[in-house]
Design a protein around this motif. Structure first.
Motif, PDB file in Angstrom:
ATOM      1  N   ASP A 192       1.210  -1.534   0.090  1.00  0.00           N
ATOM      2  CA  ASP A 192       0.014  -0.029  -0.069  1.00  0.00           C
ATOM      3  C   ASP A 192       1.321   1.706  -0.305  1.00  0.00           C
ATOM      4  O   ASP A 192       1.496   1.319   0.765  1.00  0.00           O
ATOM      5  CB  ASP A 192      -0.830   0.360   1.430  1.00  0.00           C
ATOM      6  CG  ASP A 192      -1.918   1.179   1.213  1.00  0.00           C
ATOM      7  OD1 ASP A 192      -1.739   2.184   0.257  1.00  0.00           O
ATOM      8  OD2 ASP A 192      -3.101   1.037   1.524  1.00  0.00           O
ATOM      9  N   GLY A 193       0.857   2.066  -1.512  1.00  0.00           N
ATOM     10  CA  GLY A 193       1.795   3.280  -0.826  1.00  0.00           C
ATOM     11  C   GLY A 193       0.727   4.216  -0.863  1.00  0.00           C
ATOM     12  O   GLY A 193       1.966   4.687  -0.292  1.00  0.00           O
ATOM     13  N   ASP A 194       0.335   4.422  -0.642  1.00  0.00           N
ATOM     14  CA  ASP A 194      -0.489   5.708  -0.278  1.00  0.00           C
ATOM     15  C   ASP A 194      -0.074   5.530   1.727  1.00  0.00           C
ATOM     16  O   ASP A 194       0.112   6.712   2.057  1.00  0.00           O
ATOM     17  CB  ASP A 194      -1.432   5.537   0.103  1.00  0.00           C
ATOM     18  CG  ASP A 194      -2.364   6.011  -1.683  1.00  0.00           C
ATOM     19  OD1 ASP A 194      -1.514   6.718  -2.491  1.00  0.00           O
ATOM     20  OD2 ASP A 194      -3.452   5.410  -2.428  1.00  0.00           O
ATOM     21  N   ALA A 195      -0.164   4.521   2.310  1.00  0.00           N
ATOM     22  CA  ALA A 195      -0.181   3.924   4.010  1.00  0.00           C
ATOM     23  C   ALA A 195       1.197   4.078   4.021  1.00  0.00           C
ATOM     24  O   ALA A 195       1.898   4.926   4.817  1.00  0.00           O
ATOM     25  CB  ALA A 195      -0.608   2.687   4.153  1.00  0.00           C
ATOM     26  N   LEU A 196       2.281   3.836   2.943  1.00  0.00           N
ATOM     27  CA  LEU A 196       3.708   4.455   3.506  1.00  0.00           C
ATOM     28  C   LEU A 196       3.529   5.520   2.836  1.00  0.00           C
ATOM     29  O   LEU A 196       4.805   6.127   4.189  1.00  0.00           O
ATOM     30  CB  LEU A 196       4.059   3.423   2.814  1.00  0.00           C
ATOM     31  CG  LEU A 196       4.559   1.489   3.541  1.00  0.00           C
ATOM     32  CD1 LEU A 196       5.244   0.834   2.494  1.00  0.00           C
ATOM     33  CD2 LEU A 196       4.337   1.421   4.189  1.00  0.00           C
ATOM     34  N   CYS A 197       3.087   5.527   2.472  1.00  0.00           N
ATOM     35  CA  CYS A 197       3.654   7.301   2.359  1.00  0.00           C
ATOM     36  C   CYS A 197       3.459   8.628   3.408  1.00  0.00           C
ATOM     37  O   CYS A 197       4.325   9.870   3.351  1.00  0.00           O
ATOM     38  CB  CYS A 197       3.490   8.248   0.507  1.00  0.00           C
ATOM     39  SG  CYS A 197       4.079   7.119  -0.958  1.00  0.00           S
ATOM     40  N   GLY A 198       2.520   7.900   3.574  1.00  0.00           N
ATOM     41  CA  GLY A 198       1.793   8.788   4.689  1.00  0.00           C
ATOM     42  C   GLY A 198       1.874   8.628   6.325  1.00  0.00           C
ATOM     43  O   GLY A 198       1.628   9.935   7.049  1.00  0.00           O
ATOM     44  N   TYR A 199       2.772   7.611   5.864  1.00  0.00           N
ATOM     45  CA  TYR A 199       2.978   7.545   7.057  1.00  0.00           C
ATOM     46  C   TYR A 199       4.796   7.361   7.607  1.00  0.00           C
ATOM     47  O   TYR A 199       5.466   7.262   8.984  1.00  0.00           O
ATOM     48  CB  TYR A 199       2.196   6.556   8.176  1.00  0.00           C
ATOM     49  CG  TYR A 199       1.604   6.456   8.827  1.00  0.00           C
ATOM     50  CD1 TYR A 199       0.597   7.159   9.496  1.00  0.00           C
ATOM     51  CD2 TYR A 199      -0.003   6.747   7.617  1.00  0.00           C
ATOM     52  CE1 TYR A 199      -1.011   8.020  10.215  1.00  0.00           C
ATOM     53  CE2 TYR A 199      -1.524   6.824   7.601  1.00  0.00           C
ATOM     54  CZ  TYR A 199      -1.265   7.568   8.668  1.00  0.00           C
ATOM     55  OH  TYR A 199      -3.294   8.098   9.220  1.00  0.00           O
ATOM     56  N   ALA A 200       5.590   6.567   6.495  1.00  0.00           N
ATOM     57  CA  ALA A 200       6.900   5.978   7.160  1.00  0.00           C
ATOM     58  C   ALA A 200       7.947   7.146   6.776  1.00  0.00           C
ATOM     59  O   ALA A 200       7.328   7.787   6.010  1.00  0.00           O
ATOM     60  CB  ALA A 200       7.087   5.222   5.724  1.00  0.00           C
TER      61      ALA A 200
END
Length: 295
Positions: free
Chosen positions: A209-217
């Motif tokens: 999930d690119g959106d999840a990792l971009c948002g939090y990582a």
């Protein structure tokens, strides 16, 4: 407590006709309190890597050091590793087995030198950490007395995560934790990991999930055919959509929408990867009257 991976390699079926090189000469460092995403296409070695880091597999070559100690070195205390690092596998709810939620969450504390009261407090804290609220400061959440098998899918997953959190590891590894979650469950899990991260927990998350990792990582590692092919911030990894295709990773809806709006002249900033920033830029565009241009 940094994690250092040095020249790590791993083979399956070594010295047989079925030998497979799962990982080849991988090196990286994770700082204490960092949130690192791990991406890559299916079969690239992500699951092998996190199992090695959790001490569940032994590498063929290389080292994994936590706070300067090689977890596979002679004399290393594996109890120390179990108290330091927790791993949550994909679909963790399938691992629930005790008769009550309380017993399941407390299972990880079985071999720790804690009093009965201390264990009860750990269970209460872990259940509250994943969203189950107690009616009083000292009592357990109502769900503690229920059978894990009677819970919904989302509740089961939260209970399974609570079982890992109860040991209070300083490092948490998640393997595709968003798989199978509905939008509400997905957001709830991401808010939980963000809260743990703010509290100082080091987090490594394997996800497509690119959106999840971009948002939090803070940073993303990309594996390709058993090698570390890219490493950088979300903006560095997803800034060039052509590069993400070459790396065999999905760019995420936010990045694709931002690119489409930028190409139509409706956004001034290229390469946006975070939802909140995209929303802010769209609001600015609407205020300046550019939203209708190019339509």
């Amino acid at each position: 407590m940094p994690i250092e991976v040095r020249n790590l390699s791993c083979r399956y079926g070594e010295k047989t006709p079925l030998e497979v090189q799962a990982l080849s000469d991988i090196s990286f460092r994770v700082e204490e309190g960092e949130f690192v995403g791990i991406m890559g296409h299916t079969g690239c070695g992500k699951s092998t890597l996190i199992q090695l880091m959790a001490g569940l597999l032994a590498p063929g070559e290389g080292q994994i050091l936590i706070d300067g100690e090689d977890i596979n070195g002679p004399g290393y205390d594996r109890e120390t590793l179990r108290g330091t690092l927790g791993i949550v596998f994909q679909y963790p709810e399938s691992q629930l087995f005790e008769t009550t939620v309380e017993k399941d969450v407390a299972f990880a504390l079985k071999h720790l030198s804690l009093s009965k009261a201390e264990k009860a407090e750990r269970v209460r804290w872990a259940l509250e950490a994943v969203g189950f609220r107690s009616e009083s400061m000292t009592g357990l959440p109502e769900i503690a007395g229920k059978s894990p098998l009677a819970l919904s899918g989302g509740e089961k997953r939260r209970v399974a995560i609570a079982g890992v959190l109860a040991a209070r590891p300083r490092i948490l590894i998640f393997d595709e934790p968003l798989a199978g979650l509905d939008p509400s469950g997905r957001q709830g899990f991401l808010e939980l990991t963000a809260r743990l991260h703010r509290q100082g927990t080091t987090i490594l998350m394997v996800s497509h999930d690119g959106d999840a990792l971009c948002g939090y990582a803070d940073r993303i590692l990309v594996l390709d055919r058993g090698r570390l092919s890219a490493e950088g911030t979300p903006e560095e990894i997803f800034g060039d959509l052509g590069r993400t295709e070459a790396l065999h990773i999905g760019a995420g809806e936010v990045r694709r929408i931002a690119q489409a709006l930028y190409e139509k002249g409706r956004l001034e900033k290229p390469g946006i990867t975070k939802y909140k920033i995209l929303l802010e830029e769209i609001k600015k565009t609407i205020k300046t009257g550019k939203a209708g241009e190019g339509s």
